[in-house]
Design an enzyme around this catalytic site. Structure first.
Site, PDB file in Angstrom:
ATOM      1  N   ASP A  11      -6.637   1.298   9.335  1.00 13.52           N
ATOM      2  CA  ASP A  11      -6.842   0.136   8.472  1.00 13.52           C
ATOM      3  C   ASP A  11      -8.330   0.056   8.171  1.00 13.52           C
ATOM      4  OD1 ASP A  11      -4.167  -0.583   8.560  1.00 13.52           O
ATOM      5  OD2 ASP A  11      -4.444  -1.961  10.232  1.00 13.52           O
ATOM      6  N   ASP A 130       5.886  -5.645   4.955  1.00 15.46           N
ATOM      7  CA  ASP A 130       5.396  -6.473   6.060  1.00 15.46           C
ATOM      8  C   ASP A 130       6.287  -7.698   6.168  1.00 15.46           C
ATOM      9  OD1 ASP A 130       3.265  -4.688   6.251  1.00 15.46           O
ATOM     10  OD2 ASP A 130       1.969  -5.909   4.961  1.00 15.46           O
TER      11      ASP A 130
END
Length: 252
Positions: A11, A130
């Site tokens: 990330d 998500d």
């Protein structure tokens, strides 16, 4: 038999790799290019590189970072964050990505899934989903880096993205992410019951047993960040453990 894949997740904010808990409280853990090279040398099957603030901030894709990371990488590289259209995809693939991952843009413009699959092939398209749990066997899809609820039921969305031409699903439990207490195994089983697409489990891996349990359920790959970034386990350790438990993984 296809080997199960071990995928470190990077990330990023700029060229720095960060890690948080449930998508918040992020801290810098290293340089994207250096970590990608390290994980490749350790035996990673793929690398996932995500610009985690691009969609939320409305920025375009981080082509310069992808070019830099991909320049010395030989394992497959999946890239996501801020992809809005076909031109963004074309730029990222030209920069060295093997696959692209879309999330927010897929929800806001589902036709983009069809367009990418038609233009470049389903094999290079990962749809990242998500979710947060909202009840028994019920999860809601979130976008914008896990900050914005959509009201979309996970089951409905996973069925739709498959119909539209996605090649793979990257499924993250926001509730479990970064807590190191295991994946949401009920979520993984639920996803597998409604989709025939390859499934990457993400969010919550904290032990070797966590990885094993997810793969035993039937996912095609496990994605992890904290356990690799903070040195809890190395990729060779993970693969040796899984082989001993009867999971087929590629050993270099």
């Amino acid at each position: 038999m296809l080997a199960k894949r071990i995928i470190p997740c990077l990330d990023t904010i700029g060229k720095k790799v960060v890690k948080g808990t449930s998508f918040i409280n992020v801290r810098v853990v290293g340089d994207a290019k250096e970590l990608a090279r390290r994980y490749e040398k350790e035996g990673a099957d793929e690398i996932v590189l995500l610009d985690i603030t691009a969609s939320e901030e409305g920025r375009s894709t981080f082509v310069d970072v992808v070019t830099d990371v991909a320049s010395e990488l030989f394992v497959p590289l999946t890239v996501g964050g801020g992809i809005k259209n076909i031109e963004d995809v074309r730029r990222l693939l030209k920069a060295g990505a093997d696959k692209v991952s879309i999330n927010t843009s897929a929800v806001e413009n589902p036709d983009l899934i069809n367009q990418i699959a038609s233009e470049f092939g389903s094999q290079c398209l990962v749809v990242a989903i998500d979710v947060k749990r909202r009840g028994k066997k019920s999860w809601e899809v979130y976008i914008k880096g896990g900050k914005v609820p959509t009201g979309i039921d996970f089951k409905d969305w996973v069925i739709e993205v498959e119909k539209r031409g996605a090649g793979e699903i990257l499924l993250t439990s926001i509730d479990a992410d970064g807590h190191l207490s295991g994946y949401d195994y009920e979520l993984l089983e639920y996803a597998l019951s409604y989709s025939n697409l390859p499934l990457i489990a993400s969010g919550g891996a904290g032990s070797l047993e966590d990885l094993y349990k997810a793969l035993k359920i039937g996912v095609d790959a496990v994605l992890a960040a904290s356990i690799f970034h903070f040195g809890t386990y190395s990729i060779p350790e993970v693969k040796r453990y899984l082989r001993e438990k009867g999971i087929w993984v590629r050993l270099d």
